[in-house]
Design a protein around this motif. Structure first.
Motif, PDB file in Angstrom:
ATOM      1  N   ARG A 116      -2.494   3.565  17.040  1.00  0.00           N
ATOM      2  CA  ARG A 116      -2.522   4.761  16.183  1.00  0.00           C
ATOM      3  C   ARG A 116      -3.673   5.710  16.529  1.00  0.00           C
ATOM      4  O   ARG A 116      -4.788   5.270  16.842  1.00  0.00           O
ATOM      5  CB  ARG A 116      -2.634   4.362  14.717  1.00  0.00           C
ATOM      6  CG  ARG A 116      -1.376   3.706  14.204  1.00  0.00           C
ATOM      7  CD  ARG A 116      -1.582   3.261  12.787  1.00  0.00           C
ATOM      8  NE  ARG A 116      -1.042   4.161  11.796  1.00  0.00           N
ATOM      9  CZ  ARG A 116      -1.652   4.477  10.672  1.00  0.00           C
ATOM     10  NH1 ARG A 116      -2.880   4.038  10.415  1.00  0.00           N
ATOM     11  NH2 ARG A 116      -1.073   5.239   9.773  1.00  0.00           N
ATOM     12  N   LYS A 156      -4.170  -0.157  13.950  1.00  0.00           N
ATOM     13  CA  LYS A 156      -5.036   0.870  13.363  1.00  0.00           C
ATOM     14  C   LYS A 156      -6.456   0.407  13.661  1.00  0.00           C
ATOM     15  O   LYS A 156      -6.900  -0.624  13.140  1.00  0.00           O
ATOM     16  CB  LYS A 156      -4.797   0.952  11.855  1.00  0.00           C
ATOM     17  CG  LYS A 156      -5.796   1.825  11.099  1.00  0.00           C
ATOM     18  CD  LYS A 156      -5.396   1.943   9.619  1.00  0.00           C
ATOM     19  CE  LYS A 156      -6.409   2.740   8.819  1.00  0.00           C
ATOM     20  NZ  LYS A 156      -5.986   2.934   7.416  1.00  0.00           N
ATOM     21  N   ASP A 207      -3.373  14.133   7.648  1.00  0.00           N
ATOM     22  CA  ASP A 207      -2.764  12.914   7.120  1.00  0.00           C
ATOM     23  C   ASP A 207      -1.299  13.234   6.897  1.00  0.00           C
ATOM     24  O   ASP A 207      -0.748  14.054   7.604  1.00  0.00           O
ATOM     25  CB  ASP A 207      -3.477  12.523   5.813  1.00  0.00           C
ATOM     26  CG  ASP A 207      -3.279  11.052   5.464  1.00  0.00           C
ATOM     27  OD1 ASP A 207      -2.362  10.449   6.005  1.00  0.00           O
ATOM     28  OD2 ASP A 207      -4.039  10.518   4.641  1.00  0.00           O
ATOM     29  N   GLU A 238       0.853  -1.194   0.000  1.00  0.00           N
ATOM     30  CA  GLU A 238       0.000   0.000   0.000  1.00  0.00           C
ATOM     31  C   GLU A 238       0.889   1.245   0.000  1.00  0.00           C
ATOM     32  O   GLU A 238       1.806   1.376   0.818  1.00  0.00           O
ATOM     33  CB  GLU A 238      -0.901  -0.030   1.247  1.00  0.00           C
ATOM     34  CG  GLU A 238      -1.825   1.166   1.311  1.00  0.00           C
ATOM     35  CD  GLU A 238      -3.178   0.838   1.953  1.00  0.00           C
ATOM     36  OE1 GLU A 238      -3.501  -0.348   2.122  1.00  0.00           O
ATOM     37  OE2 GLU A 238      -3.899   1.791   2.280  1.00  0.00           O
ATOM     38  N   GLU A 269       3.515   9.229  -0.878  1.00  0.00           N
ATOM     39  CA  GLU A 269       2.102   9.081  -1.224  1.00  0.00           C
ATOM     40  C   GLU A 269       1.528  10.354  -1.844  1.00  0.00           C
ATOM     41  O   GLU A 269       0.844  10.297  -2.867  1.00  0.00           O
ATOM     42  CB  GLU A 269       1.309   8.715   0.036  1.00  0.00           C
ATOM     43  CG  GLU A 269      -0.185   8.677  -0.210  1.00  0.00           C
ATOM     44  CD  GLU A 269      -0.995   8.298   1.026  1.00  0.00           C
ATOM     45  OE1 GLU A 269      -0.396   7.960   2.062  1.00  0.00           O
ATOM     46  OE2 GLU A 269      -2.232   8.327   0.939  1.00  0.00           O
ATOM     47  N   LYS A 309       0.049  10.709  13.750  1.00  0.00           N
ATOM     48  CA  LYS A 309       0.613  11.229  12.503  1.00  0.00           C
ATOM     49  C   LYS A 309       1.090  12.659  12.720  1.00  0.00           C
ATOM     50  O   LYS A 309       0.504  13.398  13.515  1.00  0.00           O
ATOM     51  CB  LYS A 309      -0.407  11.192  11.383  1.00  0.00           C
ATOM     52  CG  LYS A 309      -0.533   9.818  10.738  1.00  0.00           C
ATOM     53  CD  LYS A 309      -1.299   9.870   9.429  1.00  0.00           C
ATOM     54  CE  LYS A 309      -1.507   8.447   8.936  1.00  0.00           C
ATOM     55  NZ  LYS A 309      -2.211   8.373   7.649  1.00  0.00           N
TER      56      LYS A 309
HETATM   57  C1  BDP Z   1      -3.658   7.300   4.230  1.00  0.00           C
HETATM   58  C2  BDP Z   1      -3.400   6.352   3.102  1.00  0.00           C
HETATM   59  C3  BDP Z   1      -3.946   4.983   3.332  1.00  0.00           C
HETATM   60  C4  BDP Z   1      -3.492   4.478   4.686  1.00  0.00           C
HETATM   61  C5  BDP Z   1      -3.866   5.484   5.755  1.00  0.00           C
HETATM   62  C6  BDP Z   1      -3.299   5.129   7.112  1.00  0.00           C
HETATM   63  O1  BDP Z   1      -3.988   6.905   1.957  1.00  0.00           O
HETATM   64  O2  BDP Z   1      -3.504   4.151   2.294  1.00  0.00           O
HETATM   65  O3  BDP Z   1      -4.059   3.257   4.974  1.00  0.00           O
HETATM   66  O4  BDP Z   1      -3.321   6.741   5.448  1.00  0.00           O
HETATM   67  O5  BDP Z   1      -2.281   5.712   7.468  1.00  0.00           O
HETATM   68  O6  BDP Z   1      -2.791   8.377   4.053  1.00  0.00           O
HETATM   69  O7  BDP Z   1      -3.846   4.297   7.804  1.00  0.00           O
END
Ligand code: BDP
Length: 729
Positions: free
Chosen positions: A359, A322, A399, A202, A427, A394
């Protein structure tokens, strides 16, 4: 085919003869050919090329005639192995292993426990402050002979010290009078992989997963060991090997047997293995009716599972979770809190010293402004998490956006262990195609003042654990390398990986200096190369934000996060542009997310006049004609930022092109082509965004700037043509 190469050879030969006749020995052609082997980027920052400067080379040889390492523990074997690879490459001869210091020029590596010499040097008072991972490197006299000593309390400290010492040679530093003391400020320095069992990754843009489940545990690809070496060399001590959107299969015997083989390979480099878990595993694997953390059967299921994991991996690090986010299961599903969910797992791990990294990236579109959710959910739980839980936050409240303020959770959780999560994989920054050195972006966040305990309480200080007296500290980086030869697709993604590791060790490091260090290790010590690449790297973060989302704009890309789509429903929600103006009002008149910051910051950000330009539209919705500090309108400033971003990419291109002949031809051509792609994409971002916003502002593009060559419709259509490099499992 063969004929083709033969004819190429003939042409080359003719060209050489031609150039010799012309007497042009300094031309690029010759310069490129001075590299013995084609460079493929595999060795990253551990290249250990022979030292080019003759004087230095002789000095180094005189100062390191032999090496004395007494212990044979498994980590010390890694130390020996690294010295073998490193010194034989740098100094172009075999290492001479000594058993005593009987002449000048011995490098002595040891702890007071495993080396009598180190014991006799009375380093106790210095070592006392260094913990398990710290080290000292000193020039010293032993038995009347000049020697260099690497000393630490534990073998792992010696491994870090060895890498530190080799780095001095790699970066051509003087080793005449060494007096280095180094120790990490953070305990858990962890990389996160988002790898799935089917080997898709991913947000990975560099091939398929590194972990080849089909050939493990029988085949121990040497790449696994190189992976561990690379990480250990920058101080990383943990790896979460699977995706946070977790499949429960990773904790079944089939995978555990294979993961244990990886753990065996990583252990000699001080790297612990962690796993992301699926909160519903008791139902998915154990066929229980529920995964409710307060259910006794569920608790027992996890206890048994943890016991089983430790039977495979005795030093297993713990879980990353998560939960209740983006469709992942979690305690909320059963009416329980994050703390109740995390503590249930923490209790199962506690007897083995395992930890839970839980998380805080949670959002379920419960609020109109999604960025508020993590804070609103976690602050009421402060003080409820067990000691071996650490909440992984984060870097920003939304994000991994190219630019956003730090998450207000840093500083708000005073009774909870917290760690930060950065993204190395690109990303939102051009995937494996764009050059973006993220070091300065990380540092911006780490140096941000939270005002949690008055002025000067930076995010970094909070992470260090001293502000709130935390029992656990950590920093995570989502790296997502893959099986392409150079690990990261764009060779410069390696620089962000490097900077992440070095900042996790010490968040106060200067990221310009880290860039320089990385260039020297990865490309060359040539002053011109260092300066030109440094300029590119330090420009790159600005450029990437300017041509994408300047002035605090955010999340206005396509669904796959690669190209521009300011017209999409999601983007419009984030930029809120209309005929009157642009920006997200997060002040009291809007979502009031601003109130999540301490009063000093809240006050500063409440007023557009005191909000820094780079966060203006993050916090405020302002008219197009709003007057900026520069005297220009918001519209003109925004447009100029977009154009500036493209200019900056051009400057990066020029800088790189000037290096022709000074960089090995493979990487030179690769990066050159990637910069062309970046320029193409930067233009697309600029033109698409400027035209779209112009359709609302109805204001002109300043006359001195070129007009976009196509209409808005053209750019809208391009959205559908963008390749989707991201593979969903
Ligand atoms: C987002 C991403 C996704 C991740 C998510 C995460 O687009 O693919 O699963 O974060 O951190 O930025 O859980």
């Amino acid at each position: 085919m063969l004929g083709f190469f033969v004819s190429i050879k003939k042409v080359r030969l003719k060209l050489i003869v031609f150039l010799l006749i012309l007497n042009l020995p300094n031309s690029d052609f010759f310069a490129q050919d001075t590299y013995s082997e084609p460079e493929d980027g595999y060795r990253m920052w551990l290249r250990y090329e022979k030292v080019k400067d003759n004087d230095l080379f002789q000095n180094y040889r005189n100062d390191i005639k032999g090496v004395l390492v007494s212990s044979t523990s498994f980590i010390m074997n890694s130390v020996r192995e690294e010295l073998n690879i490193g010194l034989s490459g740098l100094l172009d001869n075999q290492v001479e292993w000594k058993s005593k210091v009987d002449a000048d020029g011995v490098l002595v590596i040891g702890t007071p426990e495993n080396s009598k010499i180190i014991q006799s040097l009375n380093f106790e008072s210095k070592l006392k402050l260094l913990g398990d991972d710290g080290y000292i490197i000193e020039t010293i006299r032993i038995n009347g002979h000049r020697a260099i000593v690497v000393a630490a309390n534990h073998d792992l400290g010696l491994l870090y010290g060895t890498f530190g010492f080799l780095k001095l040679l790699q970066t051509n530093r003087s080793i005449n009078d060494l007096n280095i003391v180094s120790k990490p400020k953070i305990q858990c320095r962890v990389v996160n992989h988002w790898d799935n069992a089917n080997r898709s990754v991913e947000r990975g843009y560099a091939g398929i997963s590194l972990w080849d489940w089909g050939t493990l545990p029988n085949f121990k690809d040497p790449r696994y060991t190189d992976y561990a070496r690379l990480n250990a060399s920058i101080g990383i001590n943990g790896t979460v090997i699977n995706n946070v959107n977790a499949e429960s299969c990773f904790i079944t015997p089939y995978y555990l047997e294979r993961i244990a083989a990886l753990a065996d390979l990583f252990r000699p480099y001080g790297i612990k293995v962690y796993l992301s878990i699926n909160f519903n595993s008791p139902q998915q694997l154990g066929r229980l009716n529920t995964s409710d953390p307060m259910d006794q059967e569920v608790q027992m299921w996890w206890q048994e599972k943890v016991k089983e994991i430790y039977s495979y991996i005795p030093d297993f690090g713990g879980f990353l979770v998560k939960a209740d986010s983006e469709g992942q299961p979690g305690p909320n599903t059963y009416g329980r809190t994050h703390a109740e969910g995390a503590n249930m797992l923490a209790k199962a791990l506690k007897p083995y010293d395992g930890i839970v990294m839980w998380r805080a990236f949670v959002y379920g579109n419960h609020q109109k402004d999604r960025i508020r959710e993590a804070y609103d959910e976690f602050v009421p739980l402060d003080g409820q998490f067990d000691e071996n839980v650490i909440v992984q936050i984060k870097k920003g409240p939304l994000d991994f956006m190219p630019h956003e303020p730090f998450s207000p959770l840093f500083g708000a959780l005073s009774k909870t262990n917290t760690m930060i999560e950065f993204q190395v994989t690109q990303e939102y920054l051009g995937n494996g195609y764009h050059l973006v050195y993220k070091g300065p972006m990380y540092s911006d966040i780490l140096q941000s003042d939270t005002y949690a305990k008055g002025k000067g309480t930076t995010v970094g200080h909070i992470l260090e654990g001293k502000v709130f007296n935390n029992s656990l500290t950590g920093m995570a980086g989502v790296i997502n390398p893959g099986n392409v030869r150079n690990w990261t697709a764009h060779p410069f993604v390696q620089s962000s990986w490097y900077a992440f590791g070095r900042l996790a060790w010490d968040f106060t490091e200067n990221t310009t200096e880290l860039a320089e260090e990385w260039i020297r290790l990865t490309f060359s010590n040539d002053a011109d190369v260092v300066e030109k690449i440094k300029l590119m790297m330090m420009l790159s973060a600005h450029a990437a934000v300017n041509y994408r989302e300047p002035l605090g704009l955010t999340h206005i890309g396509t669904g796959n996060h690669y190209g521009p789509a300011p017209w999409s429903v999601r983007s419009r929600n984030f930029h809120q542009a209309n005929e009157q103006g642009i920006g997200f009002d997060r002040t009291e008149t809007g979502s009031n997310a601003i109130a999540q910051y301490k009063p000093q910051l809240k006050n500063k950000y409440s007023n557009p006049k005191s909000t820094p330009d780079d966060l203006l539209l993050w916090f405020h919705h302002l008219p197009w004609s709003y007057q900026m500090h520069s005297g220009k309108t918001l519209w003109e400033t925004l447009v100029r930022k977009y154009y500036q971003g493209v200019d900056e990419v051009e400057r990066m291109q020029n800088s790189w092109n000037d290096l022709k002949g000074k960089i090995d031809i493979n990487r030179f051509n690769h990066v050159k082509a990637l910069l062309e792609i970046q320029k193409r994409d930067a233009l697309q971002w600029r033109n698409a965004c400027v035209l779209y916003f112009q359709s609302l502002s109805k204001m002109p593009i300043p006359k001195d700037l070129e007009t976009p060559p196509y209409s808005l419709d053209y750019y809208k259509k391009l959205e559908k043509q963008i390749p989707v490099p991201f593979l969903k499992p």
